[in-house]
Enzyme design. Structure first.
Site, mmCIF file in Angstrom:
data_model
loop_
_atom_site.group_PDB
_atom_site.id
_atom_site.type_symbol
_atom_site.label_atom_id
_atom_site.label_comp_id
_atom_site.label_asym_id
_atom_site.label_seq_id
_atom_site.Cartn_x
_atom_site.Cartn_y
_atom_site.Cartn_z
ATOM 1 N N GLY A 53 -17.383 43.590 9.726
ATOM 2 C CA GLY A 53 -17.965 44.129 8.493
ATOM 3 C C GLY A 53 -17.453 43.334 7.294
ATOM 4 O O GLY A 53 -17.863 42.204 7.083
ATOM 5 N N SER A 120 -14.803 38.036 13.191
ATOM 6 C CA SER A 120 -15.363 37.976 11.842
ATOM 7 C C SER A 120 -14.408 38.679 10.870
ATOM 8 O O SER A 120 -13.258 38.257 10.738
ATOM 9 C CB SER A 120 -16.766 38.582 11.841
ATOM 10 O OG SER A 120 -17.464 38.261 10.668
ATOM 11 N N TRP A 121 -14.830 39.740 10.186
ATOM 12 C CA TRP A 121 -13.887 40.470 9.340
ATOM 13 C C TRP A 121 -12.724 41.005 10.170
ATOM 14 O O TRP A 121 -11.589 41.078 9.700
ATOM 15 C CB TRP A 121 -14.583 41.604 8.599
ATOM 16 C CG TRP A 121 -13.610 42.590 8.029
ATOM 17 C CD1 TRP A 121 -13.302 43.830 8.501
ATOM 18 C CD2 TRP A 121 -12.746 42.373 6.896
ATOM 19 N NE1 TRP A 121 -12.313 44.409 7.734
ATOM 20 C CE2 TRP A 121 -11.958 43.540 6.738
ATOM 21 C CE3 TRP A 121 -12.567 41.305 6.004
ATOM 22 C CZ2 TRP A 121 -11.011 43.666 5.728
ATOM 23 C CZ3 TRP A 121 -11.615 41.437 4.992
ATOM 24 C CH2 TRP A 121 -10.855 42.605 4.868
ATOM 25 N N HIS A 305 -22.846 33.417 15.755
ATOM 26 C CA HIS A 305 -21.797 34.296 15.257
ATOM 27 C C HIS A 305 -21.634 35.568 16.068
ATOM 28 O O HIS A 305 -20.521 36.071 16.244
ATOM 29 C CB HIS A 305 -22.128 34.669 13.799
ATOM 30 C CG HIS A 305 -21.122 35.542 13.136
ATOM 31 N ND1 HIS A 305 -19.946 35.056 12.614
ATOM 32 C CD2 HIS A 305 -21.103 36.884 12.898
ATOM 33 C CE1 HIS A 305 -19.253 36.046 12.083
ATOM 34 N NE2 HIS A 305 -19.930 37.179 12.245
#
Length: 329
Positions: A53, A120-121, A305
């Site tokens: 996120g 990712s985050w 991704h």
């Protein structure tokens, strides 16, 4: 944090080995309660999964990254995300707060150290936690390295987007008034956080859909549905938390995670990286690995991704298992 009736049993003897051992809402202060669940076996190798996120939340499928016969894995929804309460709450929602929440969870379960897994985050939070508490980390598995910098966001939305999806870029900019298009990131974050639904609704949907297309190596969509941006359907939650964090530089100093990568010395790590990731490109993972000598990058060809691009989930699962092979509970 009482376990359910099956918590003491081997995962192989439960009807669903990926069913939660425990689940609860944990008060962490600042008016937040976070949803926490565990999976695997109570005497397994401690691990924690960090969702992306910011603002998305953990999913049942994330439990399947962990061999239930080997791990005692914790999954939790970060402040304001998923099943945590209050939903979408951004007050007192900072990187330091998330790190403190992780320490509270670790102490609650009595883990001296645990393996950290995030994409990712989730990779940003994993690195920030490990640099703050390196003595508490037994190993790290990252997917799609994001260092939480504005440079990376500009690379994705101001460089990769017009280069690979020029039509989508036109759509993305068309949501903004002409006078705001010179600095589209700031304009989007300001609009997403505006209290007026007529302002934040179209911006949140456009941001979410553009990011989703960039995250998939073979997206089924290449343009925004501009006619649906004013829809009355439920708004996605992640753009609001992302705008909050990104507008505040993810509550970090300039290039903080790379500058402090020396604190990761001695912690083994695997970085899973899609070759064609437009949001978190291989160059970022390469830079991190150069500063973190105990890590290796595993490139997945033909993937972007998303955790669900071909080969990515299998590579993350293998990386977790490989690190665990050198550990004991």
């Amino acid at each position: 944090m009482a376990p359910d009736a099956d918590a003491g049993k081997s995962a192989g003897h439960r009807a669903d080995p990926f069913a939660p051992l425990t689940s609860q809402l944990l008060p962490v202060g600042d008016g937040h309660e976070i949803y926490v669940e565990t999976v695997g076996r109570a005497d397994g190798i401690p691990a924690v999964y960090l969702h992306g996120g910011p603002g998305s939340g953990c999913q049942p499928d994330h439990r399947r990254l962990f061999d239930p016969e080997r791990f005692h894995a914790v999954l939790f929804d970060q402040r304001g995300a998923g099943r945590s309460r209050p939903k979408g709450h951004r007050a007192d929602n900072t990187l330091a707060g998330l790190i403190a929440d992780m320490e509270m969870i670790r102490e609650q379960f009595g883990f001296a150290r645990w393996m950290i897994i995030g994409g990712s985050w989730g990779a940003t939070l994993a690195l920030a936690y490990a640099e703050a508490h390196p003595q508490r980390v037994s190993g790290i598995v990252l997917r799609a390295t994001f260092l939480g910098t504005r440079t990376e966001l500009e690379g994705a939305f101001l460089d990769a987007l017009p280069r690979f999806y020029p039509g989508l870029n036109d759509d993305f900019l068309s949501v903004l008034p002409a006078e705001e298009r010179a600095r589209p990131l700031d304009a989007y974050w300001r609009r997403i956080l505006d209290a007026d639904p007529a302002v934040h609704g179209p911006a949140a949907r456009a941001w979410h859909d553009t990011e989703r297309i960039l995250s998939e190596h073979a997206s089924t969509r290449i343009r925004l549905d501009l006619g649906s941006l004013n829809s009355t359907r439920t708004l996605p939650s992640t753009p609001f938390m992302e705008a909050h964090y990104f507008r505040n530089d993810c509550f970090m100093g300039p290039n903080q995670l790379l500058a402090e990568a020396g604190k990761l010395a001695g912690i083994p790590g695997v970085i899973v990286q899609g070759r064609y990731d437009l949001l978190c490109p291989p160059a970022t993972s390469h830079m991190l690995a150069a500063a973190w000598r105990n890590s290796e990058v595993r490139l997945v060809e033909g993937a972007g991704h998303s955790l669900y691009d071909p080969g990515i989930k299998d590579a993350v699962t293998k990386a977790i298992a490989d690190l665990a092979s050198n550990m004991t509970p």
